[in-house]
Design an enzyme around this catalytic site. Structure first.
Site, PDB file in Angstrom:
ATOM      1  N   GLU A  97      45.456  64.529  54.613  1.00 19.56           N
ATOM      2  CA  GLU A  97      44.171  65.190  54.356  1.00 19.56           C
ATOM      3  C   GLU A  97      44.283  66.223  53.235  1.00 19.56           C
ATOM      4  O   GLU A  97      43.415  67.080  53.093  1.00 19.56           O
ATOM      5  CB  GLU A  97      43.631  65.824  55.639  1.00 19.56           C
ATOM      6  CG  GLU A  97      43.323  64.780  56.707  1.00 19.56           C
ATOM      7  CD  GLU A  97      42.466  65.307  57.849  1.00 19.56           C
ATOM      8  OE1 GLU A  97      42.123  66.495  57.858  1.00 19.56           O
ATOM      9  OE2 GLU A  97      42.134  64.502  58.721  1.00 19.56           O
TER      10      GLU A  97
ATOM     11  N   LYS B 174      32.505  62.671  64.835  1.00 14.73           N
ATOM     12  CA  LYS B 174      33.002  61.679  63.894  1.00 14.73           C
ATOM     13  C   LYS B 174      32.217  60.390  64.146  1.00 14.73           C
ATOM     14  O   LYS B 174      32.380  59.760  65.203  1.00 14.73           O
ATOM     15  CB  LYS B 174      34.481  61.416  64.149  1.00 14.73           C
ATOM     16  CG  LYS B 174      35.403  62.608  63.867  1.00 14.73           C
ATOM     17  CD  LYS B 174      36.798  62.342  64.451  1.00 14.73           C
ATOM     18  CE  LYS B 174      37.851  63.276  63.908  1.00 14.73           C
ATOM     19  NZ  LYS B 174      39.134  63.150  64.649  1.00 14.73           N
TER      20      LYS B 174
HETATM   21  P1  PGA Z   1      42.263  61.590  62.575  1.00 24.05           P
HETATM   22  O1  PGA Z   1      42.427  63.152  62.402  1.00 24.05           O
HETATM   23  O2  PGA Z   1      41.176  61.140  61.672  1.00 24.05           O
HETATM   24  O3  PGA Z   1      43.615  61.060  62.194  1.00 24.05           O
HETATM   25  O4  PGA Z   1      41.935  61.356  64.023  1.00 24.05           O
HETATM   26  C1  PGA Z   1      41.360  64.049  62.324  1.00 24.05           C
HETATM   27  C2  PGA Z   1      41.336  64.974  63.502  1.00 24.05           C
HETATM   28  O5  PGA Z   1      42.149  64.840  64.446  1.00 24.05           O
HETATM   29  O6  PGA Z   1      40.487  65.856  63.558  1.00 24.05           O
HETATM   30 ZN    ZN Z   2      41.329  66.493  65.723  1.00 27.65          ZN
END
Ligand code: PGA
Ligand code: ZN
Length: 432
Positions: free
Chosen positions: A211, A346
């Site tokens: 990220e 998400k």
């Molecule tokens: P991930 O990480 O997209 O790998 O799940 C993002 C998060 O855990 O917030």
């Molecule tokens: Zn997370």
């Protein structure tokens, strides 16, 4: 009314070079494209993305999901009104037929759902955030878009996003004292640059993780907090709840050992049970200007979450990601049990835009703070920026100020800021 004329899908590669699904929806009045992101530290209860298996891309190919879009989902949505997102998403879910969308694949379903929203906003000749605000209007919220969100920005990475690094997945800063979204970015950029300088001066290479956060050698969790605090001061700010505050995503499920019920945190040199984790979090919140703690406990340890919430109270945002997985039922459960006071949102955990919208609205009605979030595997698709503004979420989590799949979203918010001056000023832990 804008009838969907055609739906196409194909395989593209995300920011880790892993295949993902891109969908294009056309109407006579406008067309739109959406690309599905993908997590690495996924929750066990997320909607399930479909992967081909076999030899292509180490089994990660998405040709079957693409075929599901073209052959199964396209006929379901063609001829429907693209502006009726709720009806389309319901039809997609019904056609898949499974609760976790595993038959067609959540990556197939969300691909269509997202592309429909883009096509509809093009057909209506409005921005995505305005379109989303209209979709999400209910008896408590008008169809007006909200404010620019406060970003929580990754500076140091570990866990599954930086293998070989510290167990904690994200150390983030929240530029709480900034007066506008663009000022917030400038503050964070200063902090990130100061941290980078310190990493280089210590003789390490400032390489970035999935990220965009740095993953230098660190002696432990306190070392990471100290580096963050030093970077904040170097940048001319105070590490404090009012100026530049801290956040962490512990992503504890990923170092939780179910058999022994313990958390294998090598950087604190021993295994902790849930109470030990709670002690650790309580110490951080006492000693650091920490305002948000994500997934400090395993994704199904509901009792431990409630106990921790009772203990640290509502001055701190106790944020459920793997715990709630953008799922309305799990959010209800978290509210009932007092397990969390904030929820990560998400869209690909939910599987449709409507489900994600409903989770945000349910959170807001119950004083739970929604934080719209990217995944660790992303593309330059910037839809979540519009989602955060359209839903007036108040906060957004995209990753670091590096890598173009992250900057696409930060920059989209800079474009939106030109039309919307309002900036969210959430109070942490108390919802909005
Ligand atoms: P991930 O990480 O997209 O790998 O799940 C993002 C998060 O855990 O917030
Ligand atoms: Zn997370």
């Amino acid at each position: 009314m804008s009838r969907i004329a055609s739906v196409d899908a194909w395989e593209v590669l995300d920011s880790r070079g892993s295949p993902t699904v891109r969908v294009r929806v056309e109407t006579p009045d406008g067309s739109g494209t959406f690309t599905v992101p993908s997590g690495a530290s996924t929750g066990a209860h997320e909607a399930v993305e479909r992967r081909d298996g076999g030899d292509r891309y180490g089994g990660q190919g998405v040709r079957d999901a693409v075929a599901a879009v073209r052959e199964e989902l396209a006929p379901v949505v063609c001829d429907r009104d693209a502006t009726d997102q709720r009806a389309i998403d319901a039809a997609l879910v019904e056609s898949d037929g499974t609760a976790d969308l595993s038959r067609c694949g959540a990556n197939a379903v969300l691909g269509v759902s997202g592309a429909v929203a883009h096509a509809a906003s093009a057909a209506r000749d409005v921005s995505i955030y305005e379109h989303v605000a209209g979709l999400a209007a209910d008896d408590t919220r008008s169809a007006d878009p909200g404010a620019l969100p406060l970003p929580m920005v990754n500076v140091l990475s570990g866990g599954l996003h930086a293998e070989g690094g510290i167990e904690i997945q994200d150390f983030l800063v929240i530029p709480a004292g900034a007066g506008s979204y663009s000022e917030a970015l400038e503050t964070v950029r200063g902090v990130r640059e100061a941290v980078r300088r310190r990493i280089v001066d210590a003789g390490h290479r400032p390489l970035v993780a999935d990220e965009g956060g740095f993953a230098p050698p660190l002696a432990g969790i306190d070392d990471a907090f100290d580096l963050l605090a030093a970077g904040v001061r170097d940048a001319g700010h105070e590490p404090s709840r009012e100026d530049v505050a801290f956040a962490v995503d512990v992503a504890a499920t990923h170092f939780y050992d179910e058999a022994s019920g313990t958390y294998a945190l090598d950087s604190v040199d021993h295994r902790l049970d849930a109470e030990g984790m709670a002690d650790l979090v309580a110490r951080w919140t006492d000693e650091r200007p920490l305002v948000s703690v994500e997934d400090p406990l395993a994704e199904d340890d509901w009792d431990a979450w409630t106990t921790l919430h009772d203990r640290i109270g509502d001055d701190v945002q106790l944020l459920g990601d793997d715990l709630i997985v953008t799922d309305a039922d799990r959010l209800d459960r978290a509210i009932e049990r007092g397990a969390a006071n904030a929820v990560l949102v998400k869209p690909n955990q939910a599987g449709t835009l409507t489900r994600a919208i409903d989770v945000v609205r349910a959170a807001q009605r119950n004083g739970v703070a929604p934080i719209v979030s990217a995944r660790s595997g992303e593309t330059c698709d910037a839809t979540i920026a519009d989602l955060a503004v359209g839903l007036d979420a108040g906060q957004i989590k995209i990753g670091s100020l590096a890598r173009s799949e992250r900057l696409a979203k930060y920059n989209r918010l800079l474009a939106i800021e030109r039309g919307i001056g309002r900036y969210a000023r959430p109070t942490f832990g108390g919802g909005r």
